[in-house]
Design a protein around this motif. Structure first.
Motif, short mmCIF file in Angstrom:
data_model
loop_
_atom_site.label_atom_id
_atom_site.label_comp_id
_atom_site.label_asym_id
_atom_site.label_seq_id
_atom_site.Cartn_x
_atom_site.Cartn_y
_atom_site.Cartn_z
N GLY A 53 -8.56 28.97 9.76
CA GLY A 53 -7.87 27.95 10.67
C GLY A 53 -7.24 26.85 9.92
O GLY A 53 -7.27 26.95 8.69
N LYS A 54 -6.75 25.78 10.64
CA LYS A 54 -6.17 24.66 9.94
C LYS A 54 -6.64 23.32 10.57
O LYS A 54 -6.16 22.29 10.42
CB LYS A 54 -4.71 24.63 10.33
N GLU A 55 -7.89 23.39 11.13
CA GLU A 55 -8.82 22.26 11.26
C GLU A 55 -8.99 21.38 10.12
O GLU A 55 -9.46 21.89 9.43
CB GLU A 55 -9.97 22.77 12.28
N PRO A 56 -8.55 20.11 10.05
CA PRO A 56 -8.97 19.54 8.83
C PRO A 56 -9.93 19.25 8.19
O PRO A 56 -10.46 19.60 7.02
CB PRO A 56 -8.18 18.13 8.88
N VAL A 57 -10.95 18.77 9.04
CA VAL A 57 -12.33 18.58 8.74
C VAL A 57 -12.92 20.00 8.35
O VAL A 57 -13.77 20.04 7.26
CB VAL A 57 -13.18 17.98 9.70
N ILE A 58 -12.75 21.17 8.98
CA ILE A 58 -13.20 22.27 8.71
C ILE A 58 -12.67 22.91 7.27
O ILE A 58 -13.35 23.43 6.40
CB ILE A 58 -13.29 23.27 9.67
N LEU A 59 -11.31 22.48 7.09
CA LEU A 59 -10.85 22.86 5.66
C LEU A 59 -11.68 21.89 4.82
O LEU A 59 -11.86 22.37 3.46
CB LEU A 59 -9.19 22.46 5.78
N GLY A 60 -11.97 20.77 5.20
CA GLY A 60 -12.68 19.93 4.15
C GLY A 60 -14.12 20.61 3.47
O GLY A 60 -14.51 20.63 2.55
N PHE A 61 -14.68 21.48 4.48
CA PHE A 61 -15.93 21.83 4.36
C PHE A 61 -15.71 23.28 3.65
O PHE A 61 -16.53 23.59 2.74
CB PHE A 61 -16.81 22.26 5.71
N LYS A 62 -14.38 23.68 3.89
CA LYS A 62 -13.99 25.05 3.04
C LYS A 62 -14.01 24.45 1.67
O LYS A 62 -14.25 25.27 0.69
CB LYS A 62 -12.85 25.92 3.60
N ALA A 63 -13.09 23.68 1.35
CA ALA A 63 -12.99 22.85 0.14
C ALA A 63 -14.34 22.84 -0.59
O ALA A 63 -14.59 23.04 -1.85
CB ALA A 63 -12.34 21.60 0.09
N VAL A 64 -15.26 22.13 0.12
CA VAL A 64 -16.54 21.80 -0.53
C VAL A 64 -17.41 22.96 -0.70
O VAL A 64 -18.22 22.84 -1.67
CB VAL A 64 -17.32 20.75 0.46
#
Length: 174
Positions: A53-64
């Protein structure tokens, strides 16, 4: 048999929209455990790798989750590969929501500990500033109590802040 398949689908997010299966409060806990334990780090990474998906906060957790893998893998090439993937995902997340303090906090927690000679820590001061501004405005900053406490405690726990900044955070009424 049908109930078993439904349980598997719900447990692993198979066949569901990606946002429903990823709860930010659960990801916070998962990240904290993953950063300390290699096995949990691998399972966190696998779990987040499925997110499309493209949910910004969840992308942040994917990055982390990529950064956590960099911590736990062997070999400089593998570490660098995960750090570059983490940086690209953080770029996406910040582009989607540049003022989100949680995304900025996650990136700060990664970049702060990357060796400076890798030149992958260019956002540390900017991210810290956005996080501090949000913490100082709490509870009017939009942060929930859980994220506020996590960010505040992390920043107060070590050499992240000078004494004046620490004092500012300690005076906030919660």
């Amino acid at each position: 048999m049908g109930m078993i398949l439904l349980y598997i689908f719900l447990t692993f997010g198979i066949g569901l929209g990606t946002t429903e299966a990823y709860k930010v409060s659960e990801l916070r806990t998962y990240y904290q455990k993953a950063s300390k334990c290699p096995e949990t780090g691998q399972s966190f990474h696998k779990y987040m790798a499925r997110y499309e998906g493209k949910e910004p906060v969840i992308l942040g957790f994917k990055a982390v989750s990529e950064a956590v893998m960099a911590k736990h893998v062997w070999g400089p090439y593998s570490k660098l590969k995960h750090l570059k993937s983490s940086a690209a995902l953080f770029d996406q997340a910040v582009t989607l929501d540049a003022d989100n303090p949680e995304i900025r906090f996650l990136r700060y927690t990664v970049e702060y500990y990357i060796p400076r000679y890798l030149n992958m820590s260019s956002h540390v001061e900017q991210d810290k500033k956005i996080v501090m501004e949000s913490l100082l405005k709490y509870p009017k900053s939009g942060l929930d109590a859980e994220s506020y406490k996590l960010m505040r405690d992390f920043l107060l726990s070590s050499e992240h802040l000078n004494e004046a900044e620490k004092q500012q955070l300690r005076t906030i009424k919660t």
